[in-house]
Scaffold this motif. Structure first.
Motif, PDB file in Angstrom:
ATOM      1  N   ARG A 294      45.461  37.146  30.522  1.00 25.73           N
ATOM      2  CA  ARG A 294      46.250  36.234  31.360  1.00 25.73           C
ATOM      3  C   ARG A 294      47.606  35.937  30.706  1.00 25.73           C
ATOM      4  NH1 ARG A 294      46.920  30.995  31.208  1.00 25.73           N
ATOM      5  NH2 ARG A 294      45.237  30.588  29.740  1.00 25.73           N
ATOM      6  N   LEU A 295      47.576  35.725  29.365  1.00 24.08           N
ATOM      7  CA  LEU A 295      48.827  35.402  28.664  1.00 24.08           C
ATOM      8  C   LEU A 295      49.765  36.606  28.611  1.00 24.08           C
ATOM      9  CD1 LEU A 295      47.381  33.171  25.806  1.00 24.08           C
ATOM     10  CD2 LEU A 295      48.890  32.426  27.634  1.00 24.08           C
ATOM     11  N   LYS A 296      49.176  37.787  28.438  1.00 27.74           N
ATOM     12  CA  LYS A 296      50.006  39.013  28.432  1.00 27.74           C
ATOM     13  C   LYS A 296      50.689  39.171  29.796  1.00 27.74           C
ATOM     14  CE  LYS A 296      48.383  42.891  26.458  1.00 27.74           C
ATOM     15  NZ  LYS A 296      49.224  43.257  25.330  1.00 27.74           N
ATOM     16  N   LYS A 297      49.892  38.944  30.853  1.00 26.92           N
ATOM     17  CA  LYS A 297      50.405  39.085  32.213  1.00 26.92           C
ATOM     18  C   LYS A 297      51.528  38.066  32.459  1.00 26.92           C
ATOM     19  CE  LYS A 297      48.578  39.569  36.849  1.00 26.92           C
ATOM     20  NZ  LYS A 297      47.477  39.222  37.736  1.00 26.92           N
ATOM     21  N   SER A 298      51.317  36.825  32.012  1.00 23.48           N
ATOM     22  CA  SER A 298      52.369  35.824  32.263  1.00 23.48           C
ATOM     23  C   SER A 298      53.601  36.095  31.400  1.00 23.48           C
ATOM     24  CB  SER A 298      51.858  34.389  32.115  1.00 23.48           C
ATOM     25  OG  SER A 298      51.346  34.186  30.859  1.00 23.48           O
ATOM     26  N   SER A 299      53.421  36.692  30.202  1.00 17.33           N
ATOM     27  CA  SER A 299      54.583  37.065  29.376  1.00 17.33           C
ATOM     28  C   SER A 299      55.415  38.108  30.099  1.00 17.33           C
ATOM     29  CB  SER A 299      54.136  37.650  28.032  1.00 17.33           C
ATOM     30  OG  SER A 299      53.365  36.742  27.335  1.00 17.33           O
ATOM     31  N   ILE A 300      54.732  39.095  30.696  1.00 15.58           N
ATOM     32  CA  ILE A 300      55.447  40.152  31.419  1.00 15.58           C
ATOM     33  C   ILE A 300      56.144  39.569  32.655  1.00 15.58           C
ATOM     34  CG2 ILE A 300      55.118  42.310  32.746  1.00 15.58           C
ATOM     35  CD1 ILE A 300      53.009  43.059  30.589  1.00 15.58           C
TER      36      ILE A 300
END
Lengths: 41, 208
Positions: free
Chosen positions: B145-151
């Motif tokens: 989820r955090l990787k996705k929101s970083s992108i």
């Protein structure tokens, strides 16, 4: 009245703590130890 | 000595005592108050020093570019809140000064932007989120989820940069190129803090 103010501060602080706990880290370059009850197991 | 942790401890202790809260609730309130005070101090310092050096908008753009991405991508941390405030202020204001006094051409800004965004997407995809000992991220779901929101945040930055470039083409206002540089520098700083070299260099800065 005093209790109401304290309750509001406590609610806002709890809300802020939950927001921080769902993110990777703090807003700034420092990360204090997360409270045990907010930590994921 | 003036310590932010002690002040937060006193405030949360007082609230817990008055409202008869248990230790768990007290620690959560303490954590929230600390987050708020630390954030206010960091922003206030950037505003004050930005005002002194006449780079307030540039310093704030850099500071928010770093912080918004940092919340989902993580990165290296300072050993104390005081050092964090110093590192954050010095880095934001010095990068703002560089952006103010550097002269870049439009084509150079575009070229640098393309390189920075390609590197940023790659590093975020490979490394984010970078957790810390104080706040480890164990859940795979949360990491995803955090990787996705970083992108997503990176994509928002890219959109802002493109809009900025289009506005520059229409208005020919040089300040817009300066703000573009601020976003680039903030992004570079945050991406650098995700890497091993970033951990090494910022760790040395922290020990000064």
């Amino acid at each position: 009245m005093k209790n109401r103010i304290l309750m509001s501060v406590a609610t806002i602080a709890t809300l802020l703590a939950s927001v921080v706990s769902t993110s990777a880290c703090f807003f700034c370059h420092y990360q204090p130890e997360e409270p045990k009850c907010l930590r994921e197991e | 000595m003036f310590k932010i942790e002690n002040i937060c401890e006193k405030i949360s202790g007082y609230i817990a005592q008055e409202l008869n809260l248990d230790d768990d609730k007290k620690s959560v309130i303490n954590y929230g108050i600390f987050a708020f005070i630390q954030m206010v101090i960091c922003i206030a310092l950037v505003i004050i020093f930005g005002f002194i050096f006449n780079v307030i908008i540039e310093a704030l753009i850099i500071s928010f570019t770093i912080s918004i991405l940092r919340k989902s991508s993580g990165g290296v941390h300072a050993s104390s809140p005081e050092r964090c405030a110093v590192i954050g202020t010095v880095s934001s204001v010095s990068m703002a000064l560089i952006s103010k006094y550097i002269n870049v051409s439009f084509s150079f800004a575009i070229l640098v932007g393309i390189i920075i965004f390609i590197c940023s997407y790659y590093i975020v995809y490979k490394l984010a989120p970078v957790d810390s000992i104080a706040k480890p991220i164990k859940s795979i779901e949360k990491r995803k989820r955090l990787k996705k929101s970083s992108i997503t945040i990176l994509s928002v930055y890219l959109t802002v940069v493109v809009i900025n470039i289009l506005c520059y083409l229409v208005m020919k206002n040089f300040s817009l190129l300066r703000y573009l540089l601020c976003i680039y520098m903030g992004l570079l700083w945050q991406i650098f803090s995700l890497t091993k070299s970033g951990h090494l260099i910022l760790g040395k800065l922290d020990n000064l």
